[in-house]
Design an enzyme around this catalytic site. Structure first.
Site, PDB file in Angstrom:
ATOM      1  N   ASN A  37       0.829  -1.209   0.000  1.00  0.00           N
ATOM      2  CA  ASN A  37       0.000   0.000   0.000  1.00  0.00           C
ATOM      3  C   ASN A  37       0.863   1.259   0.000  1.00  0.00           C
ATOM      4  OD1 ASN A  37      -2.464   1.251  -0.051  1.00  0.00           O
ATOM      5  ND2 ASN A  37      -2.807   1.134   2.158  1.00  0.00           N
ATOM      6  N   SER A 134      -6.321   1.867  16.890  1.00  0.00           N
ATOM      7  CA  SER A 134      -7.292   2.781  16.295  1.00  0.00           C
ATOM      8  C   SER A 134      -8.467   2.999  17.235  1.00  0.00           C
ATOM      9  CB  SER A 134      -7.796   2.145  15.002  1.00  0.00           C
ATOM     10  OG  SER A 134      -8.956   2.792  14.544  1.00  0.00           O
ATOM     11  N   TYR A 160     -11.409  -5.332   9.756  1.00  0.00           N
ATOM     12  CA  TYR A 160     -10.259  -4.453  10.014  1.00  0.00           C
ATOM     13  C   TYR A 160     -10.231  -4.045  11.496  1.00  0.00           C
ATOM     14  CZ  TYR A 160      -8.133   0.066  10.850  1.00  0.00           C
ATOM     15  OH  TYR A 160      -7.436   1.083  11.434  1.00  0.00           O
ATOM     16  N   LYS A 164      -7.533  -4.913  14.876  1.00  0.00           N
ATOM     17  CA  LYS A 164      -6.875  -3.970  15.801  1.00  0.00           C
ATOM     18  C   LYS A 164      -7.187  -4.376  17.245  1.00  0.00           C
ATOM     19  CE  LYS A 164      -4.751  -1.398  12.910  1.00  0.00           C
ATOM     20  NZ  LYS A 164      -3.289  -1.418  12.855  1.00  0.00           N
TER      21      LYS A 164
HETATM   22  C1  UD1 Z   1     -12.644   5.128   9.134  1.00  0.00           C
HETATM   23  C2  UD1 Z   1     -12.819   3.751   9.716  1.00  0.00           C
HETATM   24  C3  UD1 Z   1     -11.880   3.566  10.876  1.00  0.00           C
HETATM   25  C4  UD1 Z   1     -10.450   3.887  10.465  1.00  0.00           C
HETATM   26  C5  UD1 Z   1     -10.408   5.317   9.929  1.00  0.00           C
HETATM   27  C6  UD1 Z   1      -9.033   5.764   9.477  1.00  0.00           C
HETATM   28  C7  UD1 Z   1     -15.186   3.162   9.331  1.00  0.00           C
HETATM   29  C8  UD1 Z   1     -16.514   2.855   9.950  1.00  0.00           C
HETATM   30  N1  UD1 Z   1     -14.198   3.523  10.154  1.00  0.00           N
HETATM   31  O1  UD1 Z   1     -13.086   6.055  10.091  1.00  0.00           O
HETATM   32  O2  UD1 Z   1     -11.978   2.248  11.330  1.00  0.00           O
HETATM   33  O3  UD1 Z   1      -9.596   3.743  11.553  1.00  0.00           O
HETATM   34  O4  UD1 Z   1     -11.306   5.414   8.816  1.00  0.00           O
HETATM   35  O5  UD1 Z   1      -8.627   5.154   8.312  1.00  0.00           O
HETATM   36  O6  UD1 Z   1     -15.048   3.095   8.121  1.00  0.00           O
HETATM   37  N2  UD1 Z   1     -17.578  10.604   4.718  1.00  0.00           N
HETATM   38  C9  UD1 Z   1     -18.347  11.165   3.724  1.00  0.00           C
HETATM   39  N3  UD1 Z   1     -17.984  10.973   2.420  1.00  0.00           N
HETATM   40  C10 UD1 Z   1     -16.873  10.241   2.067  1.00  0.00           C
HETATM   41  C11 UD1 Z   1     -16.099   9.655   3.092  1.00  0.00           C
HETATM   42  C12 UD1 Z   1     -16.476   9.851   4.400  1.00  0.00           C
HETATM   43  O7  UD1 Z   1     -19.341  11.830   4.003  1.00  0.00           O
HETATM   44  O8  UD1 Z   1     -16.608  10.086   0.867  1.00  0.00           O
HETATM   45  C13 UD1 Z   1     -17.932  10.855   6.128  1.00  0.00           C
HETATM   46  C14 UD1 Z   1     -18.210   9.611   6.960  1.00  0.00           C
HETATM   47  O9  UD1 Z   1     -19.551   9.261   6.901  1.00  0.00           O
HETATM   48  C15 UD1 Z   1     -17.759  10.072   8.346  1.00  0.00           C
HETATM   49  C16 UD1 Z   1     -16.616  11.052   8.061  1.00  0.00           C
HETATM   50  O10 UD1 Z   1     -16.798  11.463   6.722  1.00  0.00           O
HETATM   51  O11 UD1 Z   1     -18.789  10.781   8.984  1.00  0.00           O
HETATM   52  C17 UD1 Z   1     -15.244  10.430   8.211  1.00  0.00           C
HETATM   53  O12 UD1 Z   1     -15.166   9.241   7.424  1.00  0.00           O
HETATM   54  P1  UD1 Z   1     -13.764   8.489   7.171  1.00  0.00           P
HETATM   55  O13 UD1 Z   1     -12.753   9.464   6.730  1.00  0.00           O
HETATM   56  O14 UD1 Z   1     -14.054   7.329   6.279  1.00  0.00           O
HETATM   57  O15 UD1 Z   1     -13.336   8.017   8.615  1.00  0.00           O
HETATM   58  P2  UD1 Z   1     -14.138   7.127   9.699  1.00  0.00           P
HETATM   59  O16 UD1 Z   1     -15.333   6.480   9.105  1.00  0.00           O
HETATM   60  O17 UD1 Z   1     -14.349   7.968  10.904  1.00  0.00           O
END
Ligand code: UD1
Length: 350
Positions: A37, A134, A160, A164
């Protein structure tokens, strides 16, 4: 005092930023990474581009071995070459969605890889470890901000996250069984941002899963708009709230963890949250990024993403008290630094 630090996964996003801070603090760094990666070296036995740039940023050199933690003998060979003081273990697969599709790959890589590492470390008598954990181990938070006493392993929704949690359990059991082990479990919240040089940063394969890399690719024109996953959460603006932490603050957390581990009274396995304690919503992040890049970021509200929760925010009081560590980089800097990296490297390291 400079230590000999072996960093697994040191060519990745968190890894490369951590190695910068270790070299700046005069530690000797050996990186092992299978580059599954992370961009690979362009020449056969050269350094991966991220590590070339780490050397450029710091003006210091490091050693690199391309290997998988599943290759136990290769790991034994590396440990026999150096007098390692402490291991920082970051190497893991980390895409939540992919882990649901390929659970065996995730359990094999993340758990078998960790078991190999711990066994080899035991054999050679290196018993100091900092583990990249995490906030996902808290599952759906039962209270906020989540502190280190919050139950773990309950309601973890994907393989995943399970890996952890299981790795943490293995390390806790190991530290109970053998009092020579000194282990720090660092529970990251949401790492974002890049080194201020713009030379290193997050370079996701394919479509980014995480919010900030996605926004950043919209800003550079690689994707048309951001999909906001739900605006009907019970949060101030209805979108998900997270505790985003600048990756350089996170990297510095590893540096202070080394100091902690070598304090004479440190024993066992101890967990620390690394976050800011501040919740940022999806829309706040999009707005802050628009400000940093000087253009409107188009977005569409779409349905919720399965497995998401409304709010996850850290209590970082323990890290502040016991590690003397506190995140200092705010939201604007997270966005400005991410944008600099993206602007200077529109296609990442390739
Ligand atoms: C995710 C993982 C977590 C991991 C972390 C760091 C999940 C449930 N959790 O956290 O285990 O440790 O990434 O890699 O997947 N969002 C959008 N649009 C997008 C992407 C995200 O609206 O295209 C929103 C999500 O709904 C969330 C926030 O942005 O509310 C953050 O999302 P993301 O960056 O994927 O992180 P987590 O979900 O918090």
């Amino acid at each position: 005092m400079g230590r000999v630090v072996l960093v697994t996964g040191g060519a990745g996003y968190v890894g490369s930023h951590t190695v910068v801070e270790l070299l700046k603090a005069d530690h000797t760094v050996i990186v092992v990474d299978n580059c599954v990666n992370a961009a690979k070296a362009t020449e056969g036995d050269g350094l991966p581009p991220a590590l070339e740039r780490v050397q450029k940023i710091t003006g210091k050199t490091l050693t690199f071995h391309e290997l998988s933690l599943l290759n136990r003998q290769a790991l034994v060979n590396v440990f026999s070459k150096y007098k390692v003081d402490v291991v920082i273990h970051l190497a893991a697969l980390k895409a939540v969605g992919e882990s649901v599709e390929k659970p065996l790959a995730y359990y094999a890589n993340n758990i078998t890889g960790t078991l190999n590492l711990l066994e080899v470390m035991s054999e050679v008598g290196v018993k100091s470890l900092i583990f990249s954990s995490s906030a996902t181990v808290y599952g759906v938070p039962q209270y906020l901000p989540a502190d280190e006493k919050h139950p773990t392993g309950v309601g973890v929704t994907n393989p995943y996250g399970q890996t952890k949690y299981v790795c943490e359990q293995i390390m806790k059991d190991l530290a109970i069984a053998d009092k020579d082990w000194r282990i720090v479990l660092l529970r990251y919240f949401n790492p974002v941002g890049s080194h201020e040089s713009g030379l290193i940063g997050e370079d996701p394969n394919g479509i980014p899963n995480n919010l900030v890399p996605y926004i950043s690719q919209v800003a550079i024109g690689r994707r048309p708009h951001v999909n906001v996953f739900g605006n009907d959460y019970s949060t101030p603006d209805g979108t998900g709230v997270r505790d985003y932490i600048h990756v350089v603050d996170l990297a510095l957390g590893h540096e202070v963890a080394i100091a902690k581990i070598f304090q004479p009274d440190f024993t066992g396995a101890k967990a620390y949250n690394l976050g800011t304690g501040m919740g940022i919503s999806v829309l706040e992040m999009i707005n802050a990024f628009s400000k940093a890049c000087g253009k409107e970021i188009p977005y569409k509200i779409v349905g919720r993403r399965e497995g998401d929760v409304a709010t996850v925010v850290a209590s970082c009081a323990l890290a502040e008290k016991e590690l003397n560590w506190k995140a200092t980089r705010g939201l604007d800097q997270m966005c400005e630094d991410t944008w600099r990296w993206q602007r200077l490297n529109p296609n990442g390291f390739s």
